[in-house]
Design a protein around this motif. Structure first.
Motif, PDB file in Angstrom:
ATOM      1  N   SER A   4      -7.996  -8.343  -3.011  1.00 48.20           N
ATOM      2  CA  SER A   4      -7.626  -7.244  -2.118  1.00 48.20           C
ATOM      3  C   SER A   4      -7.667  -7.751  -0.680  1.00 48.20           C
ATOM      4  N   GLN A  14      -5.248  -3.272   0.035  1.00 45.87           N
ATOM      5  CA  GLN A  14      -4.256  -3.244  -1.035  1.00 45.87           C
ATOM      6  C   GLN A  14      -4.547  -4.387  -2.004  1.00 45.87           C
ATOM      7  N   THR A  29      -0.098  -2.964  -4.892  1.00 47.09           N
ATOM      8  CA  THR A  29      -0.235  -1.551  -4.514  1.00 47.09           C
ATOM      9  C   THR A  29       0.404  -1.355  -3.142  1.00 47.09           C
ATOM     10  N   SER A  34      -4.496   5.091   0.876  1.00 47.93           N
ATOM     11  CA  SER A  34      -5.637   4.796   0.001  1.00 47.93           C
ATOM     12  C   SER A  34      -5.990   3.325   0.098  1.00 47.93           C
ATOM     13  N   SER A  35      -7.215   3.012  -0.312  1.00 49.60           N
ATOM     14  CA  SER A  35      -7.643   1.623  -0.416  1.00 49.60           C
ATOM     15  C   SER A  35      -7.805   1.243  -1.878  1.00 49.60           C
ATOM     16  N   PHE A  36      -7.601  -0.028  -2.156  1.00 49.76           N
ATOM     17  CA  PHE A  36      -7.700  -0.592  -3.499  1.00 49.76           C
ATOM     18  C   PHE A  36      -8.489  -1.887  -3.363  1.00 49.76           C
ATOM     19  N   SER A  51     -10.495   2.433  -6.299  1.00 47.41           N
ATOM     20  CA  SER A  51      -9.517   3.014  -5.387  1.00 47.41           C
ATOM     21  C   SER A  51     -10.005   4.353  -4.851  1.00 47.41           C
ATOM     22  N   GLN A  53      -7.708   6.637  -4.086  1.00 44.40           N
ATOM     23  CA  GLN A  53      -6.532   7.486  -4.186  1.00 44.40           C
ATOM     24  C   GLN A  53      -6.776   8.847  -4.841  1.00 44.40           C
ATOM     25  N   GLY A  66     -14.739   5.847  -3.791  1.00 51.23           N
ATOM     26  CA  GLY A  66     -13.971   4.930  -4.619  1.00 51.23           C
ATOM     27  C   GLY A  66     -14.281   5.163  -6.087  1.00 51.23           C
TER      28      GLY A  66
END
Length: 167
Positions: A4, A14, A29, A34-36, A51, A53, A66
């Motif tokens: 990431s 991402q 992604t 959002s974060s991944f 994530s 999301q 998360g």
């Protein structure tokens, strides 16, 4: 290699993949809201990762929680496999295929200072079980847990709740 990194003006994380020789960088992604993070390859080639999301919020801080998600190796077909009002962290695959991960929760039948225990579940989210540490206060977290390959033992970093995940 899956990893990431920050991408884009929002500064959210991402997921990417790259060949070990540095070629073939591909962003998996593309949701800038959002974060991944913490991608881990499953035995069947899919990924499990953390994530934000789901757009849920940590109950005692102004930041997104998360949760664990699974997707295809190309980033397609993402779906949530954990549910938590706080946050799940750094999933890793155990020898038997279960996912081992730290979970931040305040839980039931424990006090507020026992926060980050180790949990396991199947990659599809079933068979969710406590692995260790649900009532441990010090250290407050068991971070970056990994099974010792071919052995039943697990190693992890002992660390604080609201600081660097190091100890």
């Amino acid at each position: 290699v899956f990893f990431s990194a920050h991408r884009g003006p929002t500064g959210n994380w991402q997921l990417f993949k790259i060949n070990v020789d540095g070629t073939g960088l591909t962003q998996l992604t593309h949701d800038l809201d959002s974060s991944f993070i913490s991608p881990c390859e499953l035995p069947d080639g899919r990924l499990i990762y953390v994530s934000t999301q789901a757009n849920t919020w940590v109950q005692c801080q102004a930041k997104k929680a998360g949760l664990l998600y699974v997707c295809d190796a190309d980033g397609g077909n993402p779906h949530k496999v954990s549910a938590n009002i706080d946050a799940d962290h750094s999933p890793q695959v155990m020898d038997d295929g279960r996912i081992l991960f730290p979970r931040w929760d305040y839980g039931i039948e424990k006090n507020v200072f026992a926060r980050h225990a180790l949990w396991t579940m199947n990659p599809d989210g079933t068979e969710f079980r406590l692995f260790f540490g649900n009532t441990i206060e010090d250290p407050a977290g068991f971070w970056k847990a990994r099974q010792v390959p071919g052995r039943p033992e697990v190693v992890c970093v002992f660390g604080p709740h609201h600081s660097n995940q190091a100890g």
